[in-house]
Design a protein around this motif. Sequence first.
Motif, PDB file in Angstrom:
ATOM      1  N   ARG A 103       0.824  -1.208   0.000  1.00 26.21           N
ATOM      2  CA  ARG A 103       0.000   0.000   0.000  1.00 26.21           C
ATOM      3  C   ARG A 103       0.859   1.259   0.000  1.00 26.21           C
ATOM      4  O   ARG A 103       0.431   2.312  -0.485  1.00 26.21           O
ATOM      5  CB  ARG A 103      -0.927  -0.007   1.216  1.00 26.21           C
ATOM      6  CG  ARG A 103      -1.954   1.104   1.230  1.00 26.21           C
ATOM      7  CD  ARG A 103      -3.053   0.772   2.212  1.00 26.21           C
ATOM      8  NE  ARG A 103      -2.595   0.803   3.576  1.00 26.21           N
ATOM      9  CZ  ARG A 103      -2.810   1.826   4.420  1.00 26.21           C
ATOM     10  NH1 ARG A 103      -3.484   2.867   4.009  1.00 26.21           N
ATOM     11  NH2 ARG A 103      -2.393   1.770   5.662  1.00 26.21           N
ATOM     12  N   ALA A 104       2.071   1.143   0.530  1.00 26.76           N
ATOM     13  CA  ALA A 104       2.946   2.314   0.610  1.00 26.76           C
ATOM     14  C   ALA A 104       3.605   2.651  -0.727  1.00 26.76           C
ATOM     15  O   ALA A 104       4.188   3.729  -0.873  1.00 26.76           O
ATOM     16  CB  ALA A 104       4.023   2.085   1.670  1.00 26.76           C
ATOM     17  N   ILE A 105       3.523   1.751  -1.694  1.00 24.42           N
ATOM     18  CA  ILE A 105       4.151   1.996  -3.002  1.00 24.42           C
ATOM     19  C   ILE A 105       3.188   2.789  -3.877  1.00 24.42           C
ATOM     20  O   ILE A 105       2.084   2.326  -4.165  1.00 24.42           O
ATOM     21  CB  ILE A 105       4.511   0.670  -3.694  1.00 24.42           C
ATOM     22  CG1 ILE A 105       5.477  -0.137  -2.821  1.00 24.42           C
ATOM     23  CG2 ILE A 105       5.130   0.930  -5.057  1.00 24.42           C
ATOM     24  CD1 ILE A 105       5.788  -1.512  -3.379  1.00 24.42           C
ATOM     25  N   PRO A 106       3.561   3.984  -4.322  1.00 27.59           N
ATOM     26  CA  PRO A 106       2.670   4.763  -5.201  1.00 27.59           C
ATOM     27  C   PRO A 106       2.449   4.036  -6.526  1.00 27.59           C
ATOM     28  O   PRO A 106       3.416   3.602  -7.162  1.00 27.59           O
ATOM     29  CB  PRO A 106       3.437   6.080  -5.423  1.00 27.59           C
ATOM     30  CG  PRO A 106       4.435   6.136  -4.315  1.00 27.59           C
ATOM     31  CD  PRO A 106       4.796   4.711  -3.999  1.00 27.59           C
ATOM     32  N   PRO A 107       1.226   3.860  -6.954  1.00 21.07           N
ATOM     33  CA  PRO A 107       0.958   3.126  -8.207  1.00 21.07           C
ATOM     34  C   PRO A 107       1.684   3.675  -9.430  1.00 21.07           C
ATOM     35  O   PRO A 107       2.128   2.877 -10.259  1.00 21.07           O
ATOM     36  CB  PRO A 107      -0.571   3.256  -8.358  1.00 21.07           C
ATOM     37  CG  PRO A 107      -1.067   3.429  -6.981  1.00 21.07           C
ATOM     38  CD  PRO A 107      -0.026   4.220  -6.260  1.00 21.07           C
ATOM     39  N   PRO A 108       1.840   5.010  -9.597  1.00 21.04           N
ATOM     40  CA  PRO A 108       2.572   5.483 -10.787  1.00 21.04           C
ATOM     41  C   PRO A 108       4.004   4.956 -10.876  1.00 21.04           C
ATOM     42  O   PRO A 108       4.547   4.812 -11.978  1.00 21.04           O
ATOM     43  CB  PRO A 108       2.556   7.012 -10.621  1.00 21.04           C
ATOM     44  CG  PRO A 108       1.328   7.288  -9.823  1.00 21.04           C
ATOM     45  CD  PRO A 108       1.233   6.138  -8.865  1.00 21.04           C
ATOM     46  N   VAL A 109       4.614   4.652  -9.708  1.00 17.29           N
ATOM     47  CA  VAL A 109       5.984   4.121  -9.715  1.00 17.29           C
ATOM     48  C   VAL A 109       6.027   2.755 -10.378  1.00 17.29           C
ATOM     49  O   VAL A 109       7.064   2.357 -10.944  1.00 17.29           O
ATOM     50  CB  VAL A 109       6.521   4.050  -8.264  1.00 17.29           C
ATOM     51  CG1 VAL A 109       7.892   3.396  -8.231  1.00 17.29           C
ATOM     52  CG2 VAL A 109       6.591   5.442  -7.666  1.00 17.29           C
ATOM     53  N   LEU A 110       4.921   2.030 -10.343  1.00 13.70           N
ATOM     54  CA  LEU A 110       4.885   0.679 -10.899  1.00 13.70           C
ATOM     55  C   LEU A 110       4.704   0.670 -12.414  1.00 13.70           C
ATOM     56  O   LEU A 110       4.815  -0.386 -13.035  1.00 13.70           O
ATOM     57  CB  LEU A 110       3.744  -0.115 -10.258  1.00 13.70           C
ATOM     58  CG  LEU A 110       3.846  -0.346  -8.745  1.00 13.70           C
ATOM     59  CD1 LEU A 110       2.598  -1.052  -8.248  1.00 13.70           C
ATOM     60  CD2 LEU A 110       5.088  -1.151  -8.413  1.00 13.70           C
ATOM     61  N   ILE A 111       4.402   1.820 -12.993  1.00 15.66           N
ATOM     62  CA  ILE A 111       4.138   1.852 -14.438  1.00 15.66           C
ATOM     63  C   ILE A 111       5.323   1.336 -15.255  1.00 15.66           C
ATOM     64  O   ILE A 111       5.133   0.501 -16.152  1.00 15.66           O
ATOM     65  CB  ILE A 111       3.728   3.273 -14.877  1.00 15.66           C
ATOM     66  CG1 ILE A 111       2.354   3.614 -14.287  1.00 15.66           C
ATOM     67  CG2 ILE A 111       3.687   3.388 -16.396  1.00 15.66           C
ATOM     68  CD1 ILE A 111       1.869   5.003 -14.625  1.00 15.66           C
ATOM     69  N   PRO A 112       6.585   1.775 -15.000  1.00 16.46           N
ATOM     70  CA  PRO A 112       7.707   1.213 -15.782  1.00 16.46           C
ATOM     71  C   PRO A 112       7.839  -0.299 -15.634  1.00 16.46           C
ATOM     72  O   PRO A 112       8.168  -0.997 -16.600  1.00 16.46           O
ATOM     73  CB  PRO A 112       8.933   1.941 -15.208  1.00 16.46           C
ATOM     74  CG  PRO A 112       8.390   3.209 -14.640  1.00 16.46           C
ATOM     75  CD  PRO A 112       7.041   2.850 -14.106  1.00 16.46           C
ATOM     76  N   SER A 133      -6.450   1.515  -7.070  1.00 16.25           N
ATOM     77  CA  SER A 133      -7.808   1.783  -6.591  1.00 16.25           C
ATOM     78  C   SER A 133      -8.354   0.687  -5.689  1.00 16.25           C
ATOM     79  O   SER A 133      -9.434   0.854  -5.107  1.00 16.25           O
ATOM     80  CB  SER A 133      -8.747   1.963  -7.793  1.00 16.25           C
ATOM     81  OG  SER A 133      -8.294   2.985  -8.641  1.00 16.25           O
ATOM     82  N   THR A 134      -7.639  -0.415  -5.573  1.00 13.52           N
ATOM     83  CA  THR A 134      -8.121  -1.527  -4.752  1.00 13.52           C
ATOM     84  C   THR A 134      -8.133  -1.181  -3.270  1.00 13.52           C
ATOM     85  O   THR A 134      -9.028  -1.609  -2.532  1.00 13.52           O
ATOM     86  CB  THR A 134      -7.245  -2.774  -4.994  1.00 13.52           C
ATOM     87  OG1 THR A 134      -7.414  -3.215  -6.341  1.00 13.52           O
ATOM     88  CG2 THR A 134      -7.606  -3.900  -4.049  1.00 13.52           C
ATOM     89  N   TRP A 135      -7.158  -0.384  -2.824  1.00 18.14           N
ATOM     90  CA  TRP A 135      -6.941  -0.218  -1.387  1.00 18.14           C
ATOM     91  C   TRP A 135      -8.111   0.404  -0.633  1.00 18.14           C
ATOM     92  O   TRP A 135      -8.473  -0.101   0.441  1.00 18.14           O
ATOM     93  CB  TRP A 135      -5.651   0.589  -1.157  1.00 18.14           C
ATOM     94  CG  TRP A 135      -4.470  -0.107  -1.710  1.00 18.14           C
ATOM     95  CD1 TRP A 135      -3.748   0.235  -2.819  1.00 18.14           C
ATOM     96  CD2 TRP A 135      -3.876  -1.310  -1.220  1.00 18.14           C
ATOM     97  NE1 TRP A 135      -2.745  -0.679  -3.048  1.00 18.14           N
ATOM     98  CE2 TRP A 135      -2.793  -1.637  -2.082  1.00 18.14           C
ATOM     99  CE3 TRP A 135      -4.152  -2.144  -0.135  1.00 18.14           C
ATOM    100  CZ2 TRP A 135      -1.996  -2.752  -1.889  1.00 18.14           C
ATOM    101  CZ3 TRP A 135      -3.349  -3.260   0.065  1.00 18.14           C
ATOM    102  CH2 TRP A 135      -2.288  -3.554  -0.810  1.00 18.14           C
ATOM    103  N   PRO A 136      -8.728   1.473  -1.107  1.00 22.86           N
ATOM    104  CA  PRO A 136      -9.878   1.996  -0.340  1.00 22.86           C
ATOM    105  C   PRO A 136     -10.999   0.979  -0.184  1.00 22.86           C
ATOM    106  O   PRO A 136     -11.603   0.871   0.893  1.00 22.86           O
ATOM    107  CB  PRO A 136     -10.332   3.196  -1.182  1.00 22.86           C
ATOM    108  CG  PRO A 136      -9.169   3.569  -2.005  1.00 22.86           C
ATOM    109  CD  PRO A 136      -8.432   2.307  -2.282  1.00 22.86           C
ATOM    110  N   VAL A 137     -11.273   0.217  -1.259  1.00 19.08           N
ATOM    111  CA  VAL A 137     -12.333  -0.789  -1.193  1.00 19.08           C
ATOM    112  C   VAL A 137     -11.936  -1.902  -0.230  1.00 19.08           C
ATOM    113  O   VAL A 137     -12.736  -2.336   0.618  1.00 19.08           O
ATOM    114  CB  VAL A 137     -12.631  -1.366  -2.590  1.00 19.08           C
ATOM    115  CG1 VAL A 137     -13.779  -2.356  -2.519  1.00 19.08           C
ATOM    116  CG2 VAL A 137     -12.947  -0.254  -3.574  1.00 19.08           C
ATOM    117  N   LEU A 138     -10.704  -2.362  -0.344  1.00 24.31           N
ATOM    118  CA  LEU A 138     -10.227  -3.469   0.496  1.00 24.31           C
ATOM    119  C   LEU A 138     -10.274  -3.096   1.978  1.00 24.31           C
ATOM    120  O   LEU A 138     -10.817  -3.843   2.807  1.00 24.31           O
ATOM    121  CB  LEU A 138      -8.801  -3.842   0.080  1.00 24.31           C
ATOM    122  CG  LEU A 138      -8.175  -5.099   0.685  1.00 24.31           C
ATOM    123  CD1 LEU A 138      -7.091  -5.635  -0.258  1.00 24.31           C
ATOM    124  CD2 LEU A 138      -7.546  -4.819   2.042  1.00 24.31           C
TER     125      LEU A 138
END
Length: 262
Positions: A103-112, A133-138
Amino acid sequence: MRTVSRAAVRLAYLLGLPAVLMGLWWVLSDQSTSFYFPPLRTILDSFGETWFSGRIADDVLPSVVRLLAGYAGAVAVGVSVGVLLGSSRRVRLLAEPVLEFLRAIPPPVLIPVLMLFAGIGDTMKITVIVVGSTWPVLLNTAEGVRAIDEVLADTARSYGLTGAARLRRLVLPAAAPQIVTGMRQALSISIILMVISEMFASSSGLGYTIVQFQREFAVPEMWSGILLLGLLGFLLSLLFGRFEARALRWHRGWRQAQKGES
């Protein structure tokens, strides 16, 4: 007649502040000579020419499809994992360190990284939306399941509700208010991640088009794209509000009944 008047009042509340802000924008920018902040009338003049000349099918619809696909995936994953974590204390304790790390990893960082495995197509963009977007629901689902009233749980147990029947008749209805709250938060995050994912190695979409306008110094067109994103978010928020009102109608009636009793 009363229903019509209430609808008119709600519409006035809904559109009042946006109308005032647009009016202020129009007045304050009307005499602007800045290249980077053109008058609102100039932006609106370019709006129709920019977005109703084929870009609806080429850029807007692909973005909406990616957004809805990623959002649906996030809701499915978030509710499924959230129910599991909320139902089992052992599973929650075991998975919590890993989930907090992810959860601490920003999703944009995962794009590469995702580009290496999924390429630069729609799969990568949808995956970015799902991951972020999964985290708020989870988290909201897990908390909602954990907070189920013990009396209701005991009643369901006494009636022999287990497995899928317990999930359908007790767990999901009881956690529904918090699940819907997480879904609303996830919708805003999905829009942001849709735009960000389209800014990387893309050839279509709202994010891609806005960046192209910026690189070509087509400033009014760039602002029109930003305005279109705002309108899209506003429309989706309205639609979600209708869904929320229908999905939680029973919950609001129950709360009103409780207030009446007190």
